[in-house]
Design a protein around this motif. Sequence first.
Motif, PDB file in Angstrom:
ATOM      1  N   GLY A 278       0.049   5.174   3.354  1.00  0.00           N
ATOM      2  CA  GLY A 278      -0.057   5.011   2.207  1.00  0.00           C
ATOM      3  C   GLY A 278       0.851   4.214   2.080  1.00  0.00           C
ATOM      4  N   GLN A 279       1.480   3.893   3.525  1.00  0.00           N
ATOM      5  CA  GLN A 279       2.629   2.846   3.367  1.00  0.00           C
ATOM      6  C   GLN A 279       1.769   1.774   4.169  1.00  0.00           C
ATOM      7  OE1 GLN A 279       5.354   4.390   6.463  1.00  0.00           O
ATOM      8  NE2 GLN A 279       6.874   5.771   4.767  1.00  0.00           N
ATOM      9  N   LEU A 280       1.179   2.140   5.392  1.00  0.00           N
ATOM     10  CA  LEU A 280      -0.027   0.542   5.502  1.00  0.00           C
ATOM     11  C   LEU A 280      -0.830   0.295   4.587  1.00  0.00           C
ATOM     12  CD1 LEU A 280      -1.686   2.569   8.692  1.00  0.00           C
ATOM     13  CD2 LEU A 280       0.027   1.182   8.130  1.00  0.00           C
ATOM     14  N   GLN A 281      -0.959   0.904   3.768  1.00  0.00           N
ATOM     15  CA  GLN A 281      -2.131   0.920   2.421  1.00  0.00           C
ATOM     16  C   GLN A 281      -1.208  -0.426   1.893  1.00  0.00           C
ATOM     17  OE1 GLN A 281      -3.401   3.863   0.123  1.00  0.00           O
ATOM     18  NE2 GLN A 281      -4.584   2.069  -1.618  1.00  0.00           N
ATOM     19  N   GLU A 282      -0.529  -0.340   1.559  1.00  0.00           N
ATOM     20  CA  GLU A 282       0.825  -0.652   0.131  1.00  0.00           C
ATOM     21  C   GLU A 282       0.951  -2.296   1.195  1.00  0.00           C
ATOM     22  OE1 GLU A 282       4.756   1.147   0.056  1.00  0.00           O
ATOM     23  OE2 GLU A 282       3.787   2.859  -1.368  1.00  0.00           O
ATOM     24  N   LYS A 283       1.006  -2.328   2.709  1.00  0.00           N
ATOM     25  CA  LYS A 283       1.016  -3.332   3.349  1.00  0.00           C
ATOM     26  C   LYS A 283       0.672  -4.002   3.802  1.00  0.00           C
ATOM     27  CE  LYS A 283       4.975  -1.269   6.659  1.00  0.00           C
ATOM     28  NZ  LYS A 283       5.558  -1.185   7.711  1.00  0.00           N
TER      29      LYS A 283
ATOM     30  N   GLY B  25      -3.229  -3.737   1.923  1.00  0.00           N
ATOM     31  CA  GLY B  25      -3.875  -3.887   1.227  1.00  0.00           C
ATOM     32  C   GLY B  25      -5.023  -3.467   0.333  1.00  0.00           C
ATOM     33  N   ALA B  26      -5.135  -2.571   2.013  1.00  0.00           N
ATOM     34  CA  ALA B  26      -5.858  -2.360   2.500  1.00  0.00           C
ATOM     35  C   ALA B  26      -6.302  -0.386   1.605  1.00  0.00           C
ATOM     36  CB  ALA B  26      -6.852  -2.133   3.829  1.00  0.00           C
ATOM     37  N   ARG B  27      -7.513  -0.536   0.389  1.00  0.00           N
ATOM     38  CA  ARG B  27      -7.511   1.100   0.108  1.00  0.00           C
ATOM     39  C   ARG B  27      -8.705   2.112   1.468  1.00  0.00           C
ATOM     40  NH1 ARG B  27      -8.215   1.258  -5.243  1.00  0.00           N
ATOM     41  NH2 ARG B  27      -9.703   2.974  -5.081  1.00  0.00           N
ATOM     42  N   THR B  28      -7.545   3.225   1.116  1.00  0.00           N
ATOM     43  CA  THR B  28      -7.974   4.103   1.922  1.00  0.00           C
ATOM     44  C   THR B  28      -8.159   5.722   1.127  1.00  0.00           C
ATOM     45  OG1 THR B  28      -5.682   4.701   2.748  1.00  0.00           O
ATOM     46  CG2 THR B  28      -6.584   3.098   4.211  1.00  0.00           C
ATOM     47  N   THR B  29      -8.912   7.093   2.137  1.00  0.00           N
ATOM     48  CA  THR B  29      -9.229   6.755   0.961  1.00  0.00           C
ATOM     49  C   THR B  29      -8.711   8.319   2.056  1.00  0.00           C
ATOM     50  OG1 THR B  29     -10.382   6.632  -0.819  1.00  0.00           O
ATOM     51  CG2 THR B  29     -10.988   9.217  -0.149  1.00  0.00           C
TER      52      THR B  29
ATOM     53  N   GLU C  94       1.031  15.572   5.344  1.00  0.00           N
ATOM     54  CA  GLU C  94       1.690  15.049   3.979  1.00  0.00           C
ATOM     55  C   GLU C  94       2.216  13.367   5.197  1.00  0.00           C
ATOM     56  OE1 GLU C  94       1.797  15.358   1.166  1.00  0.00           O
ATOM     57  OE2 GLU C  94       0.701  16.479   1.420  1.00  0.00           O
ATOM     58  N   ALA C  95       2.139  13.831   6.289  1.00  0.00           N
ATOM     59  CA  ALA C  95       3.564  12.958   7.172  1.00  0.00           C
ATOM     60  C   ALA C  95       2.457  11.486   7.260  1.00  0.00           C
ATOM     61  CB  ALA C  95       3.954  13.753   8.245  1.00  0.00           C
ATOM     62  N   VAL C  96       0.784  11.986   7.488  1.00  0.00           N
ATOM     63  CA  VAL C  96      -0.270  10.876   7.568  1.00  0.00           C
ATOM     64  C   VAL C  96      -0.874  10.376   6.387  1.00  0.00           C
ATOM     65  CG1 VAL C  96      -2.602  11.287   8.441  1.00  0.00           C
ATOM     66  CG2 VAL C  96      -0.625  12.391  10.107  1.00  0.00           C
TER      67      VAL C  96
END
Length: 73
Positions: free
Chosen positions: A56-61, A63-67, A49-51
């Motif tokens: 998610g925070q990195l994606q917000e910063k 704009g990259a999409r991660t799955t 969950e921490a990962v």
Amino acid sequence: MPAHLFIGLFEQVIEPLAVKNNRAEVAPMWASVASEFSAVWIADASTLEAVKKHLGQLQEKTGARTTFSAASL
């Protein structure tokens, strides 16, 4: 602790470890896994969950999409 005592203690501990084989014994049921992988990492749900939160925070910063899924680890 004086250095000479530490050195003596360290040598007493490290010598038997150096004599042992570097590879740990693997139970027969895990032999096929051990032959394919040099290490296995295990994480509980709180770690995952921490990962997920961090990704998610990195994606917000960025704009990259991660799955993310536990199976992808």
